[in-house]
Scaffold this active site. Sequence first.
Site, mmCIF file in Angstrom:
data_model
loop_
_atom_site.group_PDB
_atom_site.id
_atom_site.type_symbol
_atom_site.label_atom_id
_atom_site.label_comp_id
_atom_site.label_asym_id
_atom_site.label_seq_id
_atom_site.Cartn_x
_atom_site.Cartn_y
_atom_site.Cartn_z
ATOM 1 N N SER A 165 -68.916 -23.466 -41.445
ATOM 2 C CA SER A 165 -69.420 -24.253 -42.573
ATOM 3 C C SER A 165 -70.264 -25.445 -42.138
ATOM 4 C CB SER A 165 -68.261 -24.749 -43.451
ATOM 5 O OG SER A 165 -67.593 -25.827 -42.837
ATOM 6 N N LYS A 203 -66.539 -32.698 -41.288
ATOM 7 C CA LYS A 203 -67.431 -32.645 -42.451
ATOM 8 C C LYS A 203 -68.353 -33.858 -42.453
ATOM 9 C CE LYS A 203 -65.627 -28.997 -44.500
ATOM 10 N NZ LYS A 203 -66.399 -27.736 -44.671
#
Length: 240
Positions: A165, A203
């Site tokens: 991701s 992230k």
Amino acid sequence: MFSKNLKYLRLQRGYDQQSFAEMVHRSVSTVSEWESGKYTPKAGVLADIAAIFGVKIDDMMTTDLSKSMNERLIKQTVSTMRRLHPARQEKVYNYADDQLKQQQNENVISLDDERHKRQPMLLHIAGTVSAGTGEYLPDDDTGDDIPFSGPVPDYDFAVRVNGDSMEPMFEDGQIIFVKKCDDCDIHSGQIVIADLNGDAYVKKIDIQPDGVRLVSLNPKYKPILVESFDDFAIQGIVML
């Protein structure tokens, strides 16, 4: 152009990223992001930076200061030499020639040095962080020691990425280096290791007035909204 000028001026003044970050009251990772071209500081901070180096904001943003300053220095040196007597001109030339030879010798890297640089170091991997759905990162000192021969920044612990991701910046299985964040200044847009309800994520953090989101760089993954009832903490900032 700002990122190139900032790095040039910082090095010219002999500041490392840590000392410069303290001067502008920002984190080292923020200065690193400025110099990599990922972000540009706001107008007020830009003005402070320009004042530190004694340059105009417009020049900082649009002019290659490394070239303009070098060209000005060369012109000033030539102008000064022309006013010297021939004997003194020769001394200046001999000094400049000696400096050039020293510089050329410093640029020569022996094969032994190169082989030594390629020797892998033993790197401790604290655990795995998820680039997708979350993964447990242990608090204790368990983990693996692996041979590693790549560049290593200033860091507190290293972890391995699991998932895609955060591609294209971080690939599945990649080792990343993290600076602990006990009481640090976190900015929107930084890449962080976040602990959300017991799971560790790598992230990009998006801090907005209405809340915090953990954003993936791979567009096929939706952002994770941090709710007020979540157990949430930033464990560190990824050193890029």
